[in-house]
Design a protein around this motif. Structure first.
Motif, mmCIF file in Angstrom:
data_model
loop_
_atom_site.group_PDB
_atom_site.id
_atom_site.type_symbol
_atom_site.label_atom_id
_atom_site.label_comp_id
_atom_site.label_asym_id
_atom_site.label_seq_id
_atom_site.Cartn_x
_atom_site.Cartn_y
_atom_site.Cartn_z
ATOM 1 N N ARG A 1 -24.830 13.902 -132.835
ATOM 2 C CA ARG A 1 -26.022 14.750 -132.728
ATOM 3 C C ARG A 1 -26.221 15.623 -133.965
ATOM 4 N N ARG B 1 -31.603 15.134 -128.243
ATOM 5 C CA ARG B 1 -30.929 14.341 -129.276
ATOM 6 C C ARG B 1 -31.237 14.873 -130.682
ATOM 7 N N GLU B 2 -32.281 15.687 -130.804
ATOM 8 C CA GLU B 2 -32.608 16.306 -132.084
ATOM 9 C C GLU B 2 -31.551 17.362 -132.407
ATOM 10 N N THR C 1 -35.118 12.989 -125.832
ATOM 11 C CA THR C 1 -35.297 12.999 -127.281
ATOM 12 C C THR C 1 -35.091 14.399 -127.843
ATOM 13 N N PRO D 1 -38.227 10.473 -121.195
ATOM 14 C CA PRO D 1 -37.820 10.193 -122.581
ATOM 15 C C PRO D 1 -38.012 11.361 -123.549
ATOM 16 N N ALA D 2 -39.098 12.102 -123.433
ATOM 17 C CA ALA D 2 -39.336 13.212 -124.365
ATOM 18 C C ALA D 2 -38.284 14.307 -124.207
#
Length: 137
Positions: free
Chosen positions: A112, A20-21, A17, A13-14
């Motif tokens: 995004r 996605r930043e 993420t 997940p990290a």
């Protein structure tokens, strides 16, 4: 986010993420003489489809490098960095000119980067079929 390597089809997940930043990225393609051509781009990452996407103009050098590789696609990498965090995706790039593929790349870019790209009739999408990934953060 863990240290490298990362499964590009099932990232933790990290890692996802981080992709996605909003970050400026680089795309590395190879010129005919084998030297790297590195340019800033916006990249979207779709692990479910196993793709990274870049929107660009069909006359750009990066598109020319991908097309020169032929039907098998060009070996490329995209990377982003933020302080000590970094992530790289690698794979084979092909040029998508089909309006549905370009529209999907534009949609993901808008999601995004928080802005809809301006209309461009010469826009294409570089679709990278992912083969590996790595990162640290």
């Amino acid at each position: 986010m863990s240290a490298y390597p990362v499964d590009p089809h099932d990232p933790e997940p990290a890692y996802l993420t981080f992709w996605r930043e909003r970050h400026l990225c680089t795309l590395t393609t190879l010129r005919a003489d084998g030297s790297p051509h590195v340019v800033p781009v916006g990249v979207t990452y779709d692990p479910e489809a196993g793709l990274a996407r870049v929107i660009t103009n069909k006359s750009s050098a990066k598109v020319g490098h991908v097309l020169a590789a032929g039907a098998q696609g060009a070996r490329v990498s995209v990377c982003q960095v933020d302080g000590r965090r970094w992530a790289t995706l690698e794979g084979r790039a092909r040029i998508a000119t089909d309006p549905a593929h370009v529209a999907e790349a534009e949609r993901r870019y808008a999601e995004r980067y928080g802005r809809v790209p301006s209309p461009n009739p010469d826009r294409v999408a570089i679709e990278i079929t992912l083969t590996s990934a790595m990162g640290h953060g």
